[in-house]
Each structure stands twice: as structure tokens, then as C-alpha cells.
Design a protein around this motif. Structure first.
Motif, PDB file in Angstrom:
ATOM      1  N   THR A  66      -4.242   2.614  -4.339  1.00 15.79           N
ATOM      2  CA  THR A  66      -4.433   1.588  -3.795  1.00 15.79           C
ATOM      3  C   THR A  66      -3.881   2.176  -2.069  1.00 15.79           C
ATOM      4  OG1 THR A  66      -4.665   0.123  -5.423  1.00 15.79           O
ATOM      5  CG2 THR A  66      -4.104  -0.878  -3.374  1.00 15.79           C
ATOM      6  N   ILE A  67      -2.652   2.572  -2.293  1.00 15.82           N
ATOM      7  CA  ILE A  67      -1.866   2.874  -1.006  1.00 15.82           C
ATOM      8  C   ILE A  67      -2.763   3.798  -0.245  1.00 15.82           C
ATOM      9  CG2 ILE A  67       0.284   3.879  -0.178  1.00 15.82           C
ATOM     10  CD1 ILE A  67       1.782   2.606  -2.639  1.00 15.82           C
ATOM     11  N   LYS A  68      -3.253   5.144  -1.092  1.00 20.19           N
ATOM     12  CA  LYS A  68      -3.786   6.129  -0.372  1.00 20.19           C
ATOM     13  C   LYS A  68      -5.147   5.407   0.260  1.00 20.19           C
ATOM     14  CE  LYS A  68      -5.979  10.635  -1.197  1.00 20.19           C
ATOM     15  NZ  LYS A  68      -6.633  11.534  -2.215  1.00 20.19           N
ATOM     16  N   SER A  69      -5.965   4.585  -0.513  1.00 26.58           N
ATOM     17  CA  SER A  69      -7.128   4.171   0.213  1.00 26.58           C
ATOM     18  C   SER A  69      -6.686   3.481   1.306  1.00 26.58           C
ATOM     19  CB  SER A  69      -7.771   3.396  -0.796  1.00 26.58           C
ATOM     20  OG  SER A  69      -9.059   2.743  -0.275  1.00 26.58           O
ATOM     21  N   ALA A  70      -5.707   2.611   1.303  1.00 25.34           N
ATOM     22  CA  ALA A  70      -5.016   1.638   2.287  1.00 25.34           C
ATOM     23  C   ALA A  70      -4.818   2.380   3.609  1.00 25.34           C
ATOM     24  CB  ALA A  70      -4.082   0.709   2.005  1.00 25.34           C
ATOM     25  N   HIS A  71      -4.694   3.756   3.530  1.00 27.92           N
ATOM     26  CA  HIS A  71      -4.118   4.539   4.588  1.00 27.92           C
ATOM     27  C   HIS A  71      -2.685   4.126   5.088  1.00 27.92           C
ATOM     28  CE1 HIS A  71      -7.674   7.303   5.470  1.00 27.92           C
ATOM     29  NE2 HIS A  71      -8.327   6.246   4.907  1.00 27.92           N
ATOM     30  N   GLY A  72      -1.992   3.937   4.143  1.00 29.54           N
ATOM     31  CA  GLY A  72      -0.495   3.474   4.422  1.00 29.54           C
ATOM     32  C   GLY A  72      -0.310   2.103   5.012  1.00 29.54           C
ATOM     33  N   LEU A  73      -1.382   1.361   5.483  1.00 31.49           N
ATOM     34  CA  LEU A  73      -1.220   0.333   6.107  1.00 31.49           C
ATOM     35  C   LEU A  73      -1.247  -0.901   5.193  1.00 31.49           C
ATOM     36  CD1 LEU A  73      -1.202  -0.533   9.255  1.00 31.49           C
ATOM     37  CD2 LEU A  73      -3.437  -1.106   9.143  1.00 31.49           C
ATOM     38  N   CYS A  74      -0.074  -0.860   4.269  1.00 32.72           N
ATOM     39  CA  CYS A  74      -0.236  -2.069   2.993  1.00 32.72           C
ATOM     40  C   CYS A  74       1.484  -2.064   2.971  1.00 32.72           C
ATOM     41  CB  CYS A  74      -1.076  -1.641   1.944  1.00 32.72           C
ATOM     42  SG  CYS A  74      -0.442   0.004   1.304  1.00 32.72           S
ATOM     43  N   ASP A  75       1.494  -3.428   2.208  1.00 31.16           N
ATOM     44  CA  ASP A  75       2.865  -3.561   1.852  1.00 31.16           C
ATOM     45  C   ASP A  75       2.959  -3.285   0.484  1.00 31.16           C
ATOM     46  OD1 ASP A  75       5.139  -5.120   0.605  1.00 31.16           O
ATOM     47  OD2 ASP A  75       5.051  -6.146   2.435  1.00 31.16           O
ATOM     48  N   GLU A  76       3.789  -2.041   0.213  1.00 31.39           N
ATOM     49  CA  GLU A  76       3.932  -1.534  -1.174  1.00 31.39           C
ATOM     50  C   GLU A  76       4.428  -2.457  -2.335  1.00 31.39           C
ATOM     51  OE1 GLU A  76       5.668   2.444  -1.251  1.00 31.39           O
ATOM     52  OE2 GLU A  76       4.565   3.065   0.312  1.00 31.39           O
ATOM     53  N   ASP A  77       5.170  -3.656  -1.845  1.00 29.83           N
ATOM     54  CA  ASP A  77       5.853  -4.486  -2.880  1.00 29.83           C
ATOM     55  C   ASP A  77       4.394  -5.136  -3.264  1.00 29.83           C
ATOM     56  OD1 ASP A  77       8.223  -3.672  -2.729  1.00 29.83           O
ATOM     57  OD2 ASP A  77       8.956  -4.901  -1.294  1.00 29.83           O
ATOM     58  N   MET A  78       3.636  -5.744  -2.324  1.00 27.06           N
ATOM     59  CA  MET A  78       2.490  -6.563  -2.865  1.00 27.06           C
ATOM     60  C   MET A  78       1.563  -5.629  -3.358  1.00 27.06           C
ATOM     61  SD  MET A  78       3.184  -9.553  -1.826  1.00 27.06           S
ATOM     62  CE  MET A  78       1.722 -10.566  -1.616  1.00 27.06           C
ATOM     63  N   VAL A  79       1.335  -4.297  -3.272  1.00 28.23           N
ATOM     64  CA  VAL A  79       0.406  -3.556  -4.035  1.00 28.23           C
ATOM     65  C   VAL A  79       0.965  -3.364  -5.391  1.00 28.23           C
ATOM     66  CG1 VAL A  79      -0.390  -1.332  -4.260  1.00 28.23           C
ATOM     67  CG2 VAL A  79      -0.402  -2.379  -2.121  1.00 28.23           C
ATOM     68  N   ARG A  80       2.301  -3.364  -5.431  1.00 26.93           N
ATOM     69  CA  ARG A  80       2.820  -3.051  -6.857  1.00 26.93           C
ATOM     70  C   ARG A  80       2.615  -4.414  -7.623  1.00 26.93           C
ATOM     71  NH1 ARG A  80       7.279  -0.750  -3.597  1.00 26.93           N
ATOM     72  NH2 ARG A  80       7.287   1.560  -4.062  1.00 26.93           N
ATOM     73  N   GLN A  81       2.931  -5.378  -6.987  1.00 22.17           N
ATOM     74  CA  GLN A  81       2.682  -6.663  -7.877  1.00 22.17           C
ATOM     75  C   GLN A  81       1.373  -6.914  -8.409  1.00 22.17           C
ATOM     76  OE1 GLN A  81       4.017 -10.393  -5.829  1.00 22.17           O
ATOM     77  NE2 GLN A  81       2.637 -11.827  -6.768  1.00 22.17           N
TER      78      GLN A  81
END
Length: 529
Positions: A66-81
Motif C-alpha cells: 500500500t505504501i509503495k503504491s501510494a508513492h510514499g504520500l500516505c500516513d503510515e499509521d492510517m495505512v497500518r490501521q
């Protein structure tokens, strides 16, 4: 006064309503159409969860993808949740009756749910129900809402939020059936109104009504929006109708070929890369096709029956024996209403947002296939829970009727005004403009031209109106209001695209083809008095 008012009756709205109801709230769901007509029904391919039923998989891999696809423009805490909640979200959906396809149809439980691979995934992770996944989830959610006694008001068009002193107190609606403007008071609100892909009118997999109504309403009410420049183009829509051919067709082994029969891209790369590869072929005057003939008719009818029927109906081709003509079109809006960690709208207390209208910072520059159904369910429930918590301490004093009176006058003015400019022509022109100049590949000169053309449309909007003067069931009026919202959001998309002088995910700009660390940030827009 209602504890939780849910605006939007798709997957996110129904999930929010069920969670709020389970917590003990009084709940009303209100939407401009019937729940089973929502955009969720068009999500075909599957819903991600790291169950490891087919391939070895783990939540950490889902997070990484998910982080890779988002090209880093994401909040990793929200992704983890979101990714961490995925297995229990699938378990909950399975428990209320979603008929997922199974490895062994004689058994139940999430350990027997079949999974397929989607683009950008490192494992077969998408739980699916043939190629009707969103439809079957939506119907099950709606059935469950009815069983739980949740109230619905269908065919009510959202006009404006009521926000005295930065706290939401309700909203105004147009009753489509009667033409009456109504006020609904509520202690808290969940916005679940969908995305804005239909700004690309004629070049989108979205329904006509996906014009960002809720996002525009929040912007008018003082809330913030962010990442509006990021629109995902789905690589495979039917060439002539723009109807989606699910990524599951490639996940099951379909090929992308040009008219010479050559494969030119790894079909399971992230959507932004695949869409640009197809676009490059089209620029070289090559027609592009999806080839699933080698899968055989029996497998196609078992796994992709809807795709087969859509191809026969809209393209007059039989996928079992013929190539499917396709093109990339606008599919999903990563940007939207800017929210915090509780999914509360930045700038409006007591107002929460979930689903495609919300920017929860999990999709970033490019959504991973299979994460949209996960987000609307997991975060829909999270928003419903948080809205109820807010309602416990919120005042039960109703708002005054100032916004109601204002909106009544505005609707009356639309009926009384004579129009000299056909807004349907402008809606089509806006769609063409966005596909050509704010599309898969962007360039600053064209973006500035597009902005000037949109400003000109906004000026000419003063001469636009409706020809149907009937108060009841007036679709002409609804489409006019939708177009006004699309035109309001259009400059936010273009302005953010102009400001982002880099290429990142779905935003690809000529002259700035590389990612730039200086732009690894969210562009937030908010109106101030």
C-alpha cells in the motif's frame, strides 16, 4: 434530534450506519439515490486482506504494498490501521452473509475464502465474490441495515451543511420526489458521498452522479480538501462505453496486447504505470486490447461472468473468442475531504468522512487495487463509531433555519431564471477538457489553459439554468446542481496539479518526470472568509 446522520448510502455509509447503530445511536441514512444503485456496486475485483489462504501473506506485506503504491504520500499509521483491520473486517462481512467465493464451497469461515492477485500486490490477497464483489457486499450491508431497523430517506439531494461556529448541526436537502427543501438536524454527521470522477464526463467508469457533491458541500462550509490532483485512471475500460473491465481479468491471467498482438507491459504493475503504458501505445496510433481467450470459456464463466456479459452487451465481442478493445479512463479520486486520525473533517467539528469522498491518507498518489472496498468498510465503521462518540457530548439544541431559508430561495431562483446557455454542452466540454489536459499525462501549459477555460465556464454559468420547470422528480434540476458542484471542484484539481511540479503516482507531468522530495507533502485547500 438524530444522533448520527449518514449522508450517502453506499458501502461506506451503510458500514458507518451499522457501526453507529451497534454502539447505541439513533441513525438516519439519507442519499440522493437508492442504496443498491451506489457506486460500490460497480467494484468488481475484490477486497484486500492478508489472510494467506492461497499465497503466503502477512499484514506487513499488505502495508508495504500500500505504501509503495501510494508513492510514499500516505500516513503510515492510517495505512497500518486499515491493513491491520482487514482480516477482522472480512470476518465481519462473512458473518453477516457476504457470499465470498471459496476454496471449498462446502465449508464456511474466512480460512476457506478464495483470493486472487491484483495489480501492485505481492500475493494473492483480494477476497472476491466472482466479479460481483462490491455488489454483493453492498446488498448484504443494506439487508443488514434493514434487519437492524435503520431508517432511510432515499432520493434526497444534499444542498448544504449547517455549521454555526465551526460545529456541524445538520444539513439541508432537496426532496427529489416533491421538490421541497428540508432541514435535518443532527448531533453528528458522517459524509459518505463518493468521489468526483464524473468531472471526466464521458471518460470515466463512474456513474454520472459522481460529481463530488459532498466534497463541494464541505468546502463551502469551511472544511478542507486535499490531494485533489490525484485521480486514478483505470487501465481497462471498454473502449466505446467506458464501462469497467475489472483488474481481476488481469489478475486471473489476462494479457494486454496492441494490434500487432504484442504484450508491452507487465499487466500486474500498479495502475498508474499500466495506464500510462496503454496511453503511450494509443499515442502511437496503436489500438489496445485485453486478451483473455486463453483462459477458456468455462473459466471465464466461473470467475468473470459479469465481464463476459458486459463485453457482449456493450462491445459486441465474445471474450472467449475475441479481443476486448479497451482504453484507460478516470476511475477513482484519491483526494477529497481532509480528515484527521478520527476521520473528523478538518475545519468542521462533529462532521466525519469515509469512503471515496474522504482523504484518510491511505491511498496517496495511487490507490492499490483491492483497497477501496476495504477502506469503505473498515473506515466506514470507524467513522460511524467516532460520530456516535461525538454525539454523546454534543448539544441537542437544533440549529436555526437561516441555511434552510437561503437554500429555498436559491432553488426558487433556479426555477425562475431563464437560461441562454445549455449546461449539458458545458458538462460534455468539461469532460473532454479534463481528459485531454488534466488527464493521464499532464503539462503545465495545458493545465493553465484548462484553468482559464474552467474560469470562463464559471462566468458563463450565470447564463445557465434548467428547461424543466416541474417541481417534482426534476432530474434536469439535479443534474444542474451536480454540474455546479463539479465546476466548483474543477479549479481545485487543476490548481493542485499546476503546483505539483513532479511526477508521483497518478500525477505524471511532462518536464518533471521524476519524484521530487520537496513535493512529498499534501496540498490542502480551504476557503476562508
Amino acid at each position: 434530534m438524530i444522533d448520527v446522520l449518514v449522508i450517502g448510502s453506499g458501502g461506506a455509509g451503510l458500514s458507518a450506519a451499522l457501526a453507529a447503530k451497534e454502539a447505541g445511536a439513533s441513525v438516519l441514512v439519507i442519499g440522493k439515490m437508492y442504496p443498491t444503485n451506489s457506486q460500490t456496486s460497480m467494484a468488481q475485483g475484490g477486497m484486500n486482506a492478508a489472510l494467506g489462504n492461497v499465497d503466503e501473506d502477512h499484514i506487513s506485506l499488505h502495508i508495504q504494498d500500500t505504501i509503495k503504491s501510494a508513492h510514499g504520500l500516505c500516513d503510515e499509521d492510517m495505512v497500518r490501521q486499515m491493513c491491520g483491520d482487514a482480516p477482522k473486517t472480512i470476518e465481519w462481512l462473512e458473518s453477516i452473509g457476504v457470499p465470498f467465493s471459496r476454496l471449498d464451497n462446502s465449508k464456511e469461515g474466512i480460512a476457506t475464502i478464495s483470493q486472487r492477485q491484483m495489480g501492485g500486490a505481492s500475493a494473492k490477497r483480494a477476497c472476491y465474490a466472482q466479479d460481483y464483489t462490491g455488489l454483493k457486499i453492498l446488498h448484504t450491508l443494506y439487508d443488514t441495515c434493514l434487519k437492524e431497523g435503520i431508517d432511510f430517506m432515499d432520493e434526497h439531494y444534499l444542498l448544504n451543511l449547517i455549521v454555526p461556529e465551526d460545529t456541524v448541526k445538520g444539513a439541508t436537502f432537496l426532496d427529489i420526489r416533491t421538490g421541497e427543501v428540508k432541514q435535518i438536524d443532527a448531533k453528528s454527521i458522517v459524509m459518505a458521498t463518493g468521489g468526483y470522477g464524473s468531472i471526466y464526463h464521458g471518460f470515466t467508469t463512474n456513474m454520472y452522479g459522481a460529481t463530488g457533491d459532498g466534497i463541494a458541500t464541505v468546502l463551502r462550509a469551511g472544511g478542507a480538501v486535499s490531494d485533489m490532483e490525484f485521480i486514478q485512471f483505470h487501465p481497462t475500460a471498454l473502449k466505446h462505453s467506458c464501462i469497467l473491465v475489472s483488474e481481476s481479468a488481469r489478475g486471473e491471467g489476462g494479457y494486454l496486447v496492441n494490434e500487432a498482438g504484442e504484450r508491452f507491459i507487465d499487466e500486474l504493475k500498479p495502475r498508474d504505470e499500466v495506464a500510462r503504458a496503454i496511453f503511450a501505445q494509443m499515442k502511437e496510433a496503436q489500438r489496445v486490447f485485453l486478451d483473455v481467450r486463453h483462459l477458456g470459456e468455462e473459466k471465464l464463466m466461473e470467475l468473470l461472468p459479469q465481464e463476459v456479459e458486459l463485453c457482449k452487451l456493450h462491445e459486441h465481442v465474445d471474450p472467449a473468442s475475441e479481443l476486448i478493445p479497451i482504453k484507460p479512463v478516470a476511475h477513482y479520486s484519491m483526494g477529497g475531504i481532509d480528515v484527521d486520525y478520527a476521520l473528523e473533517v478538518n475545519g468542521i467539528k462533529g462532521c466525519f468522512a469515509a469512503g471515496e469522498c474522504s482523504n484518510a491518507k491511505v491511498h496517496g498518489a495511487n490507490r492499490l487495487g483491492g483497497n477501496s472496498l476495504l477502506e469503505i468498510t473498515a473506515f466506514g465503521r470507524f467513522a460511524g463509531e467516532n460520530a456516535y462518540k461525538h454525539s454523546i457530548y454534543a448539544s441537542s439544541k437544533p440549529a436555526d433555519d437561516a441555511q434552510l431559508q437561503k437554500d429555498q430561495k436559491e432553488i426558487e431562483a433556479i426555477f425562475s431564471k431563464e437560461s441562454s446557455v445549455n449546461f449539458y454542452s458545458s458538462r460534455e466540454a468539461l469532460g473532454n477538457l479534463f481528459y485531454e489536459k488534466v488527464g493521464i499525462v499532464r503539462e503545465n501549459g495545458q493545465l493553465n489553459e484548462a484553468l482559464q477555460e474552467v474560469i470562463a465556464m464559471q462566468v458563463s454559468q450565470q447564463q445557465m439554468g434548467i428547461s424543466d420547470k416541474n417541481k417534482t422528480n426534476n432530474q434536469n434540476l439535479i443534474e444542474f446542481l451536480e454540474f455546479k458542484n463539479a465546476l466548483l471542484l474543477a479549479p481545485t484539481i487543476i490548481s493542485a496539479a499546476i503546483a505539483r511540479d513532479e511526477s508521483r503516482g497518478a500525477h505524471y507531468k511532462v518536464g518533471f518526470e521524476e519524484e521530487n522530495e520537496d513535493f512529498k507533502k499534501h496540498f490542502v485547500l480551504q476557503w476562508k472568509d
